[in-house]
Design an enzyme around this catalytic site. Structure first.
Site, PDB file in Angstrom:
ATOM      1  CG  LEU A  37       4.833   3.122  17.028  1.00 30.65           C
ATOM      2  CD1 LEU A  37       5.527   3.958  18.093  1.00 30.65           C
ATOM      3  CD2 LEU A  37       5.760   2.023  16.517  1.00 30.65           C
ATOM      4  CG  ASN A  71      -5.088   4.802  13.187  1.00 36.50           C
ATOM      5  OD1 ASN A  71      -3.960   4.878  13.659  1.00 36.50           O
ATOM      6  ND2 ASN A  71      -5.366   4.074  12.120  1.00 36.50           N
ATOM      7  CE  LYS A  90      -3.792  11.087   9.159  1.00 38.68           C
ATOM      8  NZ  LYS A  90      -3.376   9.693   9.335  1.00 38.68           N
ATOM      9  CG  HIS A 124      -0.916   8.277   3.615  1.00 35.82           C
ATOM     10  ND1 HIS A 124      -2.020   8.806   3.005  1.00 35.82           N
ATOM     11  CD2 HIS A 124      -1.306   7.921   4.867  1.00 35.82           C
ATOM     12  CE1 HIS A 124      -3.038   8.753   3.837  1.00 35.82           C
ATOM     13  NE2 HIS A 124      -2.629   8.237   4.972  1.00 35.82           N
ATOM     14  CG  HIS A 133      -3.384  -4.489  10.115  1.00 39.75           C
ATOM     15  ND1 HIS A 133      -4.438  -3.991  10.847  1.00 39.75           N
ATOM     16  CD2 HIS A 133      -3.100  -3.546   9.201  1.00 39.75           C
ATOM     17  CE1 HIS A 133      -4.777  -2.789  10.373  1.00 39.75           C
ATOM     18  NE2 HIS A 133      -3.968  -2.493   9.376  1.00 39.75           N
ATOM     19  CB  ALA A 186      -5.877  -0.948   4.561  1.00 39.00           C
TER      20      ALA A 186
HETATM   21  O1  DOR Z   1      -3.209   1.273   4.988  1.00 34.83           O
HETATM   22  C1  DOR Z   1      -3.469   1.961   5.954  1.00 34.83           C
HETATM   23  N1  DOR Z   1      -3.374   1.478   7.209  1.00 34.83           N
HETATM   24  N2  DOR Z   1      -3.869   3.218   5.768  1.00 34.83           N
HETATM   25  C2  DOR Z   1      -4.320   3.990   6.773  1.00 34.83           C
HETATM   26  O2  DOR Z   1      -4.685   5.108   6.543  1.00 34.83           O
HETATM   27  C3  DOR Z   1      -4.406   3.443   8.142  1.00 34.83           C
HETATM   28  C4  DOR Z   1      -3.479   2.343   8.328  1.00 34.83           C
HETATM   29  C5  DOR Z   1      -3.774   1.567   9.579  1.00 34.83           C
HETATM   30  O3  DOR Z   1      -3.915   2.166  10.646  1.00 34.83           O
HETATM   31  O4  DOR Z   1      -3.859   0.340   9.504  1.00 34.83           O
HETATM   32 ZN    ZN Z   2      -1.384   6.041   8.407  1.00 30.87          ZN
END
Ligand code: DOR
Ligand code: ZN
Length: 335
Positions: free
Chosen positions: A15, A39, A95, A166, A242, A254
């Site tokens: 989020l 994260n 995690k 995942h 993102h 990613a």
């Molecule tokens: O694609 C991903 N995005 N994989 C991850 O493990 C982290 C995530 C992210 O926090 O952007």
């Molecule tokens: Zn994730």
């Protein structure tokens, strides 16, 4: 055709924070709750940081009946720290990220032996361990290479609840069947796409995530397991927004943003395969049984009336592009 789901859960959700949190949190409000990833920058490593984040989510969500199952970013912990975490309202588990494996994971674990005493105590205290299972090897082999680590964890800590987050390979499903103390989440995109959809034609940055989508055989095995409501497989979107400028860029971040369309697209997918009767288990019941959850009663009806996916979601100065941007899905949430 329609289906009413009770308490759908997203067992793996990003989020973010600040303005992005304000934009994306309400877009998950059809779920009864979600396991929230830690994260952030800096990562949520203390109960105080986790609780403050949970409060920020609650105010961004503006929806009272959304349960935040909060995670802490794994670092080696003392018994006192674990006890404190476990006693913190909303705490769900730790995690674990291998150091540097994905977005904001630099402070993760470099060597698993440093985690041993913490994992032993977590096992005793029945605190779940959620794992981003990738090695630093060749990108298509990272998950299968990591399966040896999962195996070692499952054998060394037989009472620890270990969630393979995942999963993207048929090999991970095989391992799941070998150990009762393993469970797994799977995303929407990994039930549908392969590497071809990401990079087989013009590069599709909005389908780029980690772990990367794999081969048709992997996708098909994951889909079959989900459609059969494998009892230790749960839905976890890994919806990972993102800003558009970070995705449509050299050095694309990613993450696939699926939160607003995950439920309709799952209903469409299960309906197309004649497996709508298995969706409740996949979207909620399996998780409730595995983790002993008792989510709020929240019923969501999905029907085969089309949904137009917006080209983007924007507000608070943020813009994020969802999977299926600008396309029409054949199912939607009945309001
Ligand atoms: O694609 C991903 N995005 N994989 C991850 O493990 C982290 C995530 C992210 O926090 O952007
Ligand atoms: Zn994730």
């Amino acid at each position: 055709m329609e289906i009413t789901l009770n308490a759908p859960l997203d067992m793996h959700l990003h989020l973010r924070d600040g303005d992005m949190l304000k934009l994306v949190a309400p877009l998950s409000s059809d779920f009864a709750g979600a396991v929230i990833m830690p994260n952030l920058v800096p990562p949520a490593t203390t109960p105080a940081a986790m609780s403050a984040y949970s409060e920020r989510i609650a105010s961004a969500m503006g929806e009272e009946s959304f349960t935040r199952y909060m995670t802490l970013f794994f670092t080696p912990q003392s018994e006192q720290q674990l006890t404190q975490a476990k006693a913190t309202p909303g705490f769900f588990g730790y995690k674990l990220y291998p150091a540097g494996i994905t977005t904001n994971s630099e402070g993760g674990v470099a060597n698993l032996t440093e985690a041993d005493s913490t994992l032993r105590m977590m096992q005793e205290m029945d605190i779940p361990l959620l794992v981003h299972g990738e090695s630093h090897g060749f990108v298509m082999d990272r998950e299968t290479e990591f399966l040896a680590v999962y195996r070692e964890l499952a054998e060394r800590y037989p009472k620890l609840r270990i969630c393979m987050e995942h999963i993207t390979t048929a090999a991970a499903l095989q391992l799941l069947d070998e150990f009762d103390n393993l469970c797994a989440t799977v995303t929407l995109q990994h039930l549908i796409i392969t590497l071809d959809d990401v990079a087989g034609g013009a590069l599709q940055p909005h389908l780029f995530c980690k772990p990367i989508a794999k081969r048709p055989g992997d996708r098909d095995a994951l889909l079959q397991a989900a459609l059969n409501a494998h009892p230790r497989l749960m839905f976890g979107s890994d919806s990972a927004p993102h800003p558009r400028c970070k995705k449509e860029a050299c050095g694309c971040a990613a993450g696939v943003f699926t939160a607003p369309l995950a439920l309709p697209r799952l209903a469409e997918l299960f309906a197309r395969h004649g497996a709508l009767d298995k969706l409740q288990a996949f979207i909620s019941d399996n998780a409730c049984k595995l983790y002993g959850l008792t989510p709020v009663q929240k019923q969501i009806t999905l029907h085969d009336v089309p949904m137009q996916v917006p080209a983007s979601y924007r507000s608070y100065g943020q813009q994020v592009i969802p999977m299926y941007a600008g396309e029409q899905l054949s199912w939607s949430v009945k309001r």
